[in-house]
Design a protein around this motif. Sequence first.
Motif, PDB file in Angstrom:
ATOM      1  N   ARG A 155       0.992   3.652  -1.852  1.00 30.70           N
ATOM      2  CA  ARG A 155      -0.160   2.758  -1.680  1.00 30.70           C
ATOM      3  C   ARG A 155       0.038   1.812  -0.503  1.00 30.70           C
ATOM      4  O   ARG A 155      -0.832   0.976  -0.241  1.00 30.70           O
ATOM      5  CB  ARG A 155      -0.347   1.906  -2.948  1.00 30.70           C
ATOM      6  N   LYS A 156       1.160   1.922   0.202  1.00 31.78           N
ATOM      7  CA  LYS A 156       1.581   0.861   1.119  1.00 31.78           C
ATOM      8  C   LYS A 156       1.760   1.367   2.540  1.00 31.78           C
ATOM      9  O   LYS A 156       2.443   2.382   2.774  1.00 31.78           O
ATOM     10  CB  LYS A 156       2.889   0.255   0.611  1.00 31.78           C
ATOM     11  N   ALA A 157       1.203   0.626   3.498  1.00 23.07           N
ATOM     12  CA  ALA A 157       1.246   1.022   4.902  1.00 23.07           C
ATOM     13  C   ALA A 157       2.667   1.125   5.457  1.00 23.07           C
ATOM     14  O   ALA A 157       2.970   2.098   6.162  1.00 23.07           O
ATOM     15  CB  ALA A 157       0.403   0.067   5.744  1.00 23.07           C
ATOM     16  N   PRO A 158       3.560   0.186   5.212  1.00 22.97           N
ATOM     17  CA  PRO A 158       4.911   0.327   5.781  1.00 22.97           C
ATOM     18  C   PRO A 158       5.633   1.582   5.288  1.00 22.97           C
ATOM     19  O   PRO A 158       6.372   2.222   6.044  1.00 22.97           O
ATOM     20  CB  PRO A 158       5.625  -0.943   5.322  1.00 22.97           C
ATOM     21  N   VAL A 159       5.415   1.932   4.034  1.00 25.78           N
ATOM     22  CA  VAL A 159       6.035   3.141   3.488  1.00 25.78           C
ATOM     23  C   VAL A 159       5.447   4.373   4.167  1.00 25.78           C
ATOM     24  O   VAL A 159       6.167   5.301   4.569  1.00 25.78           O
ATOM     25  CB  VAL A 159       5.854   3.214   1.967  1.00 25.78           C
ATOM     26  N   ALA A 160       4.128   4.387   4.314  1.00 22.70           N
ATOM     27  CA  ALA A 160       3.468   5.528   4.955  1.00 22.70           C
ATOM     28  C   ALA A 160       3.910   5.679   6.400  1.00 22.70           C
ATOM     29  O   ALA A 160       4.170   6.797   6.870  1.00 22.70           O
ATOM     30  CB  ALA A 160       1.958   5.363   4.874  1.00 22.70           C
ATOM     31  N   ARG A 161       4.008   4.577   7.115  1.00 24.36           N
ATOM     32  CA  ARG A 161       4.432   4.653   8.518  1.00 24.36           C
ATOM     33  C   ARG A 161       5.830   5.265   8.630  1.00 24.36           C
ATOM     34  O   ARG A 161       6.080   6.146   9.458  1.00 24.36           O
ATOM     35  CB  ARG A 161       4.417   3.258   9.155  1.00 24.36           C
ATOM     36  N   ALA A 162       6.753   4.791   7.785  1.00 29.47           N
ATOM     37  CA  ALA A 162       8.118   5.321   7.817  1.00 29.47           C
ATOM     38  C   ALA A 162       8.153   6.786   7.410  1.00 29.47           C
ATOM     39  O   ALA A 162       8.893   7.591   7.995  1.00 29.47           O
ATOM     40  CB  ALA A 162       9.012   4.489   6.897  1.00 29.47           C
ATOM     41  N   ALA A 163       7.342   7.148   6.431  1.00 28.33           N
ATOM     42  CA  ALA A 163       7.325   8.536   5.956  1.00 28.33           C
ATOM     43  C   ALA A 163       6.760   9.485   7.006  1.00 28.33           C
ATOM     44  O   ALA A 163       7.297  10.582   7.215  1.00 28.33           O
ATOM     45  CB  ALA A 163       6.505   8.629   4.670  1.00 28.33           C
ATOM     46  N   LEU A 164       5.685   9.083   7.660  1.00 30.58           N
ATOM     47  CA  LEU A 164       5.099   9.920   8.701  1.00 30.58           C
ATOM     48  C   LEU A 164       6.072  10.089   9.864  1.00 30.58           C
ATOM     49  O   LEU A 164       6.183  11.170  10.453  1.00 30.58           O
ATOM     50  CB  LEU A 164       3.768   9.336   9.164  1.00 30.58           C
ATOM     51  N   ALA A 165       6.798   9.037  10.199  1.00 31.24           N
ATOM     52  CA  ALA A 165       7.798   9.125  11.261  1.00 31.24           C
ATOM     53  C   ALA A 165       8.953  10.040  10.870  1.00 31.24           C
ATOM     54  O   ALA A 165       9.575  10.680  11.732  1.00 31.24           O
ATOM     55  CB  ALA A 165       8.325   7.731  11.601  1.00 31.24           C
ATOM     56  N   ALA A 166       9.238  10.127   9.555  1.00 28.04           N
ATOM     57  CA  ALA A 166      10.350  10.941   9.072  1.00 28.04           C
ATOM     58  C   ALA A 166       9.975  12.408   8.887  1.00 28.04           C
ATOM     59  O   ALA A 166      10.856  13.237   8.633  1.00 28.04           O
ATOM     60  CB  ALA A 166      10.879  10.379   7.754  1.00 28.04           C
ATOM     61  N   GLY A 167       8.676  12.733   8.990  1.00 28.05           N
ATOM     62  CA  GLY A 167       8.280  14.130   8.879  1.00 28.05           C
ATOM     63  C   GLY A 167       7.165  14.436   7.907  1.00 28.05           C
ATOM     64  O   GLY A 167       6.763  15.604   7.770  1.00 28.05           O
ATOM     65  N   ALA A 168       6.643  13.428   7.196  1.00 24.03           N
ATOM     66  CA  ALA A 168       5.507  13.677   6.297  1.00 24.03           C
ATOM     67  C   ALA A 168       4.254  13.979   7.098  1.00 24.03           C
ATOM     68  O   ALA A 168       4.093  13.517   8.238  1.00 24.03           O
ATOM     69  CB  ALA A 168       5.283  12.482   5.381  1.00 24.03           C
ATOM     70  N   VAL A 174      -2.764   6.810  -4.474  1.00 23.42           N
ATOM     71  CA  VAL A 174      -3.328   6.789  -5.821  1.00 23.42           C
ATOM     72  C   VAL A 174      -4.270   5.619  -6.033  1.00 23.42           C
ATOM     73  O   VAL A 174      -5.036   5.600  -6.999  1.00 23.42           O
ATOM     74  CB  VAL A 174      -2.220   6.767  -6.899  1.00 23.42           C
ATOM     75  N   ALA A 175      -4.230   4.630  -5.153  1.00 22.79           N
ATOM     76  CA  ALA A 175      -5.136   3.487  -5.253  1.00 22.79           C
ATOM     77  C   ALA A 175      -6.412   3.694  -4.440  1.00 22.79           C
ATOM     78  O   ALA A 175      -7.248   2.791  -4.362  1.00 22.79           O
ATOM     79  CB  ALA A 175      -4.435   2.208  -4.793  1.00 22.79           C
ATOM     80  N   GLY A 176      -6.560   4.853  -3.834  1.00 24.74           N
ATOM     81  CA  GLY A 176      -7.793   5.148  -3.106  1.00 24.74           C
ATOM     82  C   GLY A 176      -8.045   4.233  -1.924  1.00 24.74           C
ATOM     83  O   GLY A 176      -9.184   3.928  -1.593  1.00 24.74           O
ATOM     84  N   PHE A 177      -6.970   3.744  -1.281  1.00 25.75           N
ATOM     85  CA  PHE A 177      -7.068   2.865  -0.119  1.00 25.75           C
ATOM     86  C   PHE A 177      -7.745   1.536  -0.453  1.00 25.75           C
ATOM     87  O   PHE A 177      -8.497   0.987   0.332  1.00 25.75           O
ATOM     88  CB  PHE A 177      -7.761   3.587   1.047  1.00 25.75           C
ATOM     89  N   THR A 178      -7.437   1.024  -1.650  1.00 28.24           N
ATOM     90  CA  THR A 178      -7.915  -0.297  -2.055  1.00 28.24           C
ATOM     91  C   THR A 178      -6.763  -1.287  -2.232  1.00 28.24           C
ATOM     92  O   THR A 178      -7.011  -2.478  -2.405  1.00 28.24           O
ATOM     93  CB  THR A 178      -8.694  -0.229  -3.383  1.00 28.24           C
ATOM     94  N   PHE A 179      -5.514  -0.818  -2.206  1.00 27.16           N
ATOM     95  CA  PHE A 179      -4.372  -1.689  -2.485  1.00 27.16           C
ATOM     96  C   PHE A 179      -3.891  -2.416  -1.229  1.00 27.16           C
ATOM     97  O   PHE A 179      -3.695  -3.628  -1.239  1.00 27.16           O
ATOM     98  CB  PHE A 179      -3.233  -0.869  -3.096  1.00 27.16           C
ATOM     99  N   ASP A 180      -3.690  -1.689  -0.157  1.00 29.82           N
ATOM    100  CA  ASP A 180      -3.177  -2.248   1.092  1.00 29.82           C
ATOM    101  C   ASP A 180      -4.219  -2.043   2.183  1.00 29.82           C
ATOM    102  O   ASP A 180      -4.474  -0.906   2.597  1.00 29.82           O
ATOM    103  CB  ASP A 180      -1.866  -1.561   1.474  1.00 29.82           C
ATOM    104  N   PRO A 181      -4.843  -3.108   2.677  1.00 29.72           N
ATOM    105  CA  PRO A 181      -5.911  -2.960   3.673  1.00 29.72           C
ATOM    106  C   PRO A 181      -5.424  -2.391   5.003  1.00 29.72           C
ATOM    107  O   PRO A 181      -6.245  -1.976   5.828  1.00 29.72           O
ATOM    108  CB  PRO A 181      -6.434  -4.389   3.847  1.00 29.72           C
ATOM    109  N   GLU A 182      -4.133  -2.345   5.215  1.00 33.85           N
ATOM    110  CA  GLU A 182      -3.604  -1.814   6.471  1.00 33.85           C
ATOM    111  C   GLU A 182      -3.336  -0.306   6.412  1.00 33.85           C
ATOM    112  O   GLU A 182      -3.062   0.308   7.454  1.00 33.85           O
ATOM    113  CB  GLU A 182      -2.305  -2.548   6.837  1.00 33.85           C
ATOM    114  N   LEU A 183      -3.420   0.278   5.215  1.00 32.35           N
ATOM    115  CA  LEU A 183      -3.037   1.688   5.089  1.00 32.35           C
ATOM    116  C   LEU A 183      -4.044   2.630   5.742  1.00 32.35           C
ATOM    117  O   LEU A 183      -3.662   3.540   6.493  1.00 32.35           O
ATOM    118  CB  LEU A 183      -2.829   2.054   3.619  1.00 32.35           C
TER     119      LEU A 183
END
Length: 339
Positions: A155-168, A174-183
Motif C-alpha cells: 500500500r506504500k509508495a516507498p516500498v513500491a519504488r524499492a520493489a520496482l527498482a529491484a525487479g518487480a 489492496v487499499a485500492g490506492f487510497t492509503f498512500d497518496p503518493e503511490l
Amino acid sequence: MKTYYRAIAQSDAAQPEDAYVLAGGWTWFSHVECLRRDGTRSVVPASTVPDHILEALTKRRAPLGYLPMTKPQIMGILNVTPDSFSDGGHFDAPEQALAHARMMASQGATLIDVGGESTRPGAAEVAVSDEISRTIPAIRAISDALDVPISIDTRKAPVARAALAAGAMLVNDVAGFTFDPELAPLCAELRAPVCVMHAQGDPQTMQQNPQYDDVLLDVYDFLESQIAMLVGIGIPQDQICVDPGIGFGKTLAHNLALLSRISLFHTLGCPVLLGASRKGFIKTIGNAPNPERRVGGSVAVALEGVAQGVQILRVHDVDDTRQALQLWQAVTIGEFNGA
C-alpha cells in the motif's frame, strides 16, 4: 437511475454464431443482466445494450505488462511475513522465498506476488523500513534467478519504488490506492502496471460489521472511480487490473454476492483478478478450519471465476490450480493440444 450491465458468461462448446466473445478471451455471451440500485434486474439480448458497454465487454484486453490477458494467468502468492494467515513465517528468508518462487514457477505460476505486510483481518500496520527489508531481498533474488514477472503487494509508495527498482513489474495495492497518496503518481511516473483492489476499512477493522447499500454495485462504483483517477494521472487503462477484494471488509454473504456475479467487473474494461484462495468463507462453507486444507474449495472458486472470464487467479496452491484449470479447459472445448 444508473443501469449496470453484466455479461452472462458462457463456456459451452456450442457457441451461437451471433454470440460475443467476452474481453477477447475464452468465454462468450449472448445476453446481459441489467441491474439497478432499486433492486430491479432483467436479462436482455447483448445486441440491445449501449454501444460503449458492448465495446467495453468485448474489447480484447491488452497484455498486462508482458502477460497476455487472452488466457487465464496464475499469480502465485509469496508472503515474506511472519504473520500471514496461511503461510506466515514459511518464506521470510530470501533463500526460502526464492525456493518457493522457483517451485511455483515450475508448477505453472506466471506471476509471483511478493508481500511483506500481512493484511489478514486484525493485522497491524507494518513500518515501511520493515516491509522493505522483508520484500526487497526476496524480489532481487527471484528477479536474478527466474524469468517470471513479479508483483509487489503493498500500500506504500516507498516500498513500491524499492520493489520496482529491484525487479518487480506490477504494483498490487489492496487499499485500492487510497492509503498512500503518493503511490498512484509513483506508478504513473515509473510506468508500472497496477492492480486496484476494493477493501472497506483497513485490515485491523475491516471485518467489524462491514455494511453496504449493495455490495456488488458499491464495489463496482469504487473501482470505476479509481480507474478514472488512475487514468487521469497518466496510467493507461489497459495497464490497470481490478480486484473486488474478496474477504476485505466483506461478510460471507457479501463475498458470495460478488463471486456469483463477478463477470460484472468486465464492464469496467480492465482485466479482472480474483484472490479467494484459502479465505475464511471457504473455511465456513467447506468446514475446513485449517487453511492448508482448503485447496478443494479454493480451486472450486477459482474455476467459477475462470468460467466468468476472470483473467488472473491469485492462489497459494499453484499446482492444484494449474491442473484443475488445464482439465477445465480441456473438457470445456473437448480437446487437448498439449504434449
